[in-house]
Design a protein around this motif. Sequence first.
Motif: not given
Length: 269
Positions: A24-51
């Motif tokens: 029931h563990h997010e990783w331990a329920r799988f066998a070694p060699g299992s993997w995932k690829k994620l895409r993180h898209t981040t926008q930073i704000y400074k003084d309320g303005a989008a960077g």
Amino acid sequence: MIWLTSVSLCVAQDIPDLLTPHDHHEWARFAPGSWKKLRHTTQIYKDGAAGPISVTTQTIRLKEVGDDYVLLETASQSEVGGQVFDKPTLSFRSGLSGEPDRYTATVTPGEQEALVVNGVTYPSQLRKVVITGQSEEISGNVLYCPATAPWVLRRRFEAREIGGGMVTKTIATDPIALDMPYPVLAENKTVAFFRTRIVVPEKTSTTSVEIHCADVPGFVVSSSTTTIDASGKMINRTTTTLVSYEAKLAEQNSPTAIRRRGLFSRRNR
């Protein structure tokens, strides 16, 4: 579930109580060699303005599963302003009760509770957790439901400096919806929606909405996160999406797996 006769009791005493069984563990329920690829898209704000927007592609690979830990490896690429940067490959070890490396965790089973989500009752067990590091202690509880993935359905934690009474961080995760259909890449899967709020008093507040699927290593297949400062101004916004994955379920009938299930059943029922 029972112990194999070939497994001695001294082995069981060397392994601490865990928050959930391995399967029931997010990783331990799988066998070694299992993997995932994620895409993180981040926008930073400074003084309320989008960077500028930055995009990071991250591959997380399961290298090893132990009695009370998993070993993961991450490889990342970041894209900023049209330029791509490779980041060093990192390995890190994490305890199966949510503790970072070099922290210790103590799990104490509590009373049965009924968690109601959208009119449906999920019989659960309260589990009290104390995670201790060199400079901080994180304490709280979770609700564990052995019949419904992703099994840990609610979290409440507070962090304090060792020897201090002031709360330095609070973490609260609540289910929005469970047992929901959702497209995960090319397949229709059963998922759960959660909302997490992390507050650092007088500094920041971070709110995330996540989609978890127990068929995918690491469980998270999508998330949206915003962080604001103490005055309510936006600091950053991040979206995470699953790009691809390979899931190899652990062999549940191996002697090691049976021993782990027996440990959990004997200690935490």
